[in-house]
Scaffold this active site. Structure first.
Site, PDB file in Angstrom:
ATOM      1  N   ASP A 182      -3.856  15.714   5.399  1.00  0.00           N
ATOM      2  CA  ASP A 182      -2.388  15.004   4.670  1.00  0.00           C
ATOM      3  C   ASP A 182      -1.680  16.649   4.375  1.00  0.00           C
ATOM      4  O   ASP A 182      -2.248  17.523   3.890  1.00  0.00           O
ATOM      5  CB  ASP A 182      -2.648  14.276   3.302  1.00  0.00           C
ATOM      6  CG  ASP A 182      -3.193  12.735   3.112  1.00  0.00           C
ATOM      7  OD1 ASP A 182      -3.573  12.712   4.709  1.00  0.00           O
ATOM      8  OD2 ASP A 182      -3.811  12.831   2.476  1.00  0.00           O
ATOM      9  N   GLU A 267      -9.461   3.441   4.226  1.00  0.00           N
ATOM     10  CA  GLU A 267     -10.587   2.744   4.693  1.00  0.00           C
ATOM     11  C   GLU A 267     -11.413   2.447   3.932  1.00  0.00           C
ATOM     12  O   GLU A 267     -11.237   2.332   2.865  1.00  0.00           O
ATOM     13  CB  GLU A 267     -10.951   4.100   5.214  1.00  0.00           C
ATOM     14  CG  GLU A 267     -11.106   5.267   6.296  1.00  0.00           C
ATOM     15  CD  GLU A 267     -10.956   6.692   6.550  1.00  0.00           C
ATOM     16  OE1 GLU A 267     -10.920   7.015   7.803  1.00  0.00           O
ATOM     17  OE2 GLU A 267     -12.064   6.842   5.448  1.00  0.00           O
ATOM     18  N   THR A 424     -13.975   6.263  12.984  1.00  0.00           N
ATOM     19  CA  THR A 424     -12.693   7.671  13.465  1.00  0.00           C
ATOM     20  C   THR A 424     -13.675   8.715  14.512  1.00  0.00           C
ATOM     21  O   THR A 424     -15.229   7.792  14.556  1.00  0.00           O
ATOM     22  CB  THR A 424     -12.417   8.192  12.421  1.00  0.00           C
ATOM     23  OG1 THR A 424     -13.458   8.127  11.554  1.00  0.00           O
ATOM     24  CG2 THR A 424     -11.747   7.038  12.197  1.00  0.00           C
ATOM     25  N   GLU A 462      -9.863   5.380  16.745  1.00  0.00           N
ATOM     26  CA  GLU A 462      -9.283   7.239  16.821  1.00  0.00           C
ATOM     27  C   GLU A 462     -10.334   8.886  16.916  1.00  0.00           C
ATOM     28  O   GLU A 462     -11.000   8.074  16.497  1.00  0.00           O
ATOM     29  CB  GLU A 462      -8.310   7.438  14.945  1.00  0.00           C
ATOM     30  CG  GLU A 462      -7.878   5.736  14.919  1.00  0.00           C
ATOM     31  CD  GLU A 462      -7.400   5.780  13.539  1.00  0.00           C
ATOM     32  OE1 GLU A 462      -7.815   6.639  12.733  1.00  0.00           O
ATOM     33  OE2 GLU A 462      -6.236   5.155  13.087  1.00  0.00           O
ATOM     34  N   LEU A 465      -9.751  14.173  13.503  1.00  0.00           N
ATOM     35  CA  LEU A 465      -9.069  15.270  13.783  1.00  0.00           C
ATOM     36  C   LEU A 465      -7.573  15.978  14.707  1.00  0.00           C
ATOM     37  O   LEU A 465      -8.669  15.655  16.019  1.00  0.00           O
ATOM     38  CB  LEU A 465      -9.841  16.935  13.422  1.00  0.00           C
ATOM     39  CG  LEU A 465     -10.933  17.026  11.769  1.00  0.00           C
ATOM     40  CD1 LEU A 465     -11.680  18.014  12.378  1.00  0.00           C
ATOM     41  CD2 LEU A 465     -10.206  16.653  10.919  1.00  0.00           C
TER      42      LEU A 465
END
Length: 602
Positions: A182, A267, A424, A462, A465
């Protein structure tokens, strides 16, 4: 820095061998020099690889703009009359790019629209299928309850429509800021936070009493504490307003996917590892059920089970503890394997399941009749996966153990809504993780994706990182097609992910060498096929959303916790990304010059 004592030719040779970009006129002279004397011996297979990288980077830096323009023209021509291989197109995996977190600011305007449009055009030339974007509750409903302002997002969606980029929209009911990656801050609506000033128990709370304002505690899901509305009602109203305000984009098929935010970072999990409270990898995190509402719910559940004396855990350590430093998670007779521990973990994880089920049900009602898919994201908590307790997963709400599947109940819950499970850490490999973290991202991904397929739902994913290397892309490609592109008759089930989203659109991604490799990755994701706008060709027809199936009983969800073998994965992808540049023909010529025997090949 290159040594100043080198000759000009020596400097050029080292630059090529080390992958430092060169102008094209220097590349040719450097290659000629390497063909002479002792340098010929240095042009090994590894050096050829570095030579290739140098050519790619140099070419991209010297005439990258022209390549983008050419690619754009090519893409336009292809879209007008493209033919696809009927077999390979069945292995096409749509590829999306996540837009910047703050692409629409807290002031509800697009950041640097001209720059964004330029970057999106380059990504369109790379033949991506679309983008994913957070639609922030804290921006849209900032002025007050039910005072929605969609202006910034309508402007953004008009731009995406102009560029013919499909949209995956995230209903982001969480705070932006405080999670890994973020770089902007967008809070929950201030009028929601004001309720917390007099009742801080609306937020997730750890045992020490620290409140986390990223997301409302699921303990208040059905309590009318917000001007007479419950959180579930607020989320539902937000999504209904989105449908009304974006009706033209929904009807045209521009918006194809609604991912429903269900917790921190969007999530389905508890806020168990907040960096804002000092957590650092690979800490086990902390349980987040000590607000008065969840604490009361647990006491009621314990009393019904005949154990009024049971309390919430007081021996599970702190955010950065290791499992064996705690009585709850230790390998030898930890609390987690006792009757009391099992009861708590079942209650804790089931509350999370029901929370997700209730909000996705609201999404189903809000978007009923729209041509789109619903989705929910599950976090890839890979650290301590190889510890018997799976401690970090347990604190996040995933009751996953060697003898208990903690993810298949989530997949079963999603199956009643025909929703996509978005997972993820697709890019991660075990060998890249520190041994002390007992991490196993590869096994975790294999398990979760298999659980989704076993429950008959689509799975997407996804990277966790940002990274721009071939190893990361190849791991994603392997997970996207675990058994490659072999003809379907060679195996019982054709495994293929529904789509992959790459985090995220940044200046780093758009650097010429990174963008060049990304283009090759997209091509591989598309099974070496051109961009295909006709989703029916690869089996992605999207029907209008129908009402969710009847609610599953808790017992039906928990029946799926019995462990089973994951589907088999190949050792590596059969369509790897290799850094072959725009001068591949030239490189093949150079390779043949320096090959001294038939065994010396790229």
């Amino acid at each position: 820095m290159l040594s100043s004592h080198c000759s000009s030719n020596q400097q050029q040779q080292r630059q090529v061998l080390w992958g430092i970009p060169l102008p094209r006129n220097q590349i040719y002279s450097s290659c000629q020099s390497m063909a002479n004397g002792s340098n010929k011996k240095r042009l090994t297979r590894g050096n050829l690889q570095r030579l290739r990288t140098g050519i790619n980077s140099g070419a991209a830096k010297t005439d990258g703009v022209n390549h983008v323009a050419a690619a754009s023209r090519t893409s336009t021509t292809q879209s007008e009359a493209t033919t696809h291989d009927d077999k390979l197109i069945q292995h096409y995996v749509p590829t999306f790019v996540m837009l910047p977190l703050g692409v629409v600011t807290a002031e509800n305007v697009i950041v640097d629209k001209a720059k964004l449009e330029k970057q999106l055009k380059e990504l369109k030339a790379a033949e991506i299928d679309g983008v994913m974007v957070d639609v922030w509750w804290g921006i849209i409903e900032a002025r007050g309850p039910k005072q929605y302002d969609w202006s910034g997002y309508r402007e953004l969606f008009l731009l995406l429509k102009k560029l013919d980029l499909k949209i995956q929209a995230i209903m982001s009911f969480h705070q932006c800021g405080g999670n890994i990656g973020d770089n902007v801050f967008i809070s929950l609506p201030q009028w929601v936070l004001q309720v917390g000033e007099t009742d801080s128990d609306i937020f997730y709370t750890n045992r020490a009493g620290a409140r986390n304002k990223e997301y409302l505690s699921l303990g208040v899901d059905h309590l009318p504490l917000f001007g007479g509305r419950t959180p579930v009602q607020m989320y539902g109203d937000f999504m209904k307003s989105f449908r009304e305000s974006m009706a033209d984009f929904l009807e045209s098929g521009l918006i194809i996917d609604i991912e429903v935010g269900l917790g921190p970072a969007g999530e389905l999990r508890y806020a168990s590892y907040p960096e804002t409270q000092g957590w650092a990898f690979p800490g086990i995190g902390e349980f987040q059920c000590y607000d008065k509402y969840l604490a009361a719910d647990f006491k009621e559940a314990a009393a019904k089970a005949g154990h009024l004396e049971w309390e919430l855990p007081d021996n599970a350590g702190e955010y950065n503890s290791r499992p064996d430093q705690t009585a709850f998670f230790r390998s030898n007779n930890g609390t987690y394997i006792t009757e009391k521990g099992k009861f708590f973990l079942t209650w804790y994880s089931t509350k999370l399941l029901l929370h997700g089920d209730n909000i996705i049900d609201e999404a189903n009602k809000a978007f009923l009749g729209c041509k789109l898919k619903l989705a929910a994201k599950v976090s890839g908590i890979h650290w301590w996966y190889n510890h018997p307790s799976h401690a970090a997963e347990l604190t996040a709400g995933y009751y996953n153990l060697p003898d208990r599947d903690g993810y298949r109940p989530i997949a079963r819950m999603l199956s009643r809504h025909n929703a996509i499970l978005n997972f993820t850490c697709l890019e991660m490999r075990n060998s890249e993780q520190p041994a002390y973290a007992k991490s196993a991202p590869q096994e975790l991904v294999q398990m979760v994706l298999s659980d989704g397929w076993k429950e008959g739902i689509e799975v997407a994913g996804e990277n966790a990182l940002a990274r721009y290397d071939a190893d990361g892309y190849n791991q994603i490609l392997l997970n996207a097609r675990p058994n490659g592109v072999r003809p379907a008759m060679e195996r019982e089930k054709k495994l293929r992910m529904y789509g992959v989203t790459i985090l995220r659109l940044t200046d780093d991604l758009m650097r010429p060498n990174n963008l060049d490799l990304f283009k090759k990755f997209v091509r591989k994701m598309h099974a070496e096929q051109d961009y295909c706008p006709e989703v029916s060709k690869y089996g992605h027809e999207i029907d209008r959303l129908v009402r969710s199936k009847p609610k599953l009983r808790t017992e039906e969800l928990l029946e799926s916790t019995k462990p089973s073998e994951a589907f088999p994965w190949d050792g590596e992808t059969d369509m790897p990304v290799e850094p072959v540049g725009v001068f591949a023909r030239f490189l093949r010529t150079i390779s043949s010059i320096f090959s001294t025997d038939s065994g010396q090949r790229e």
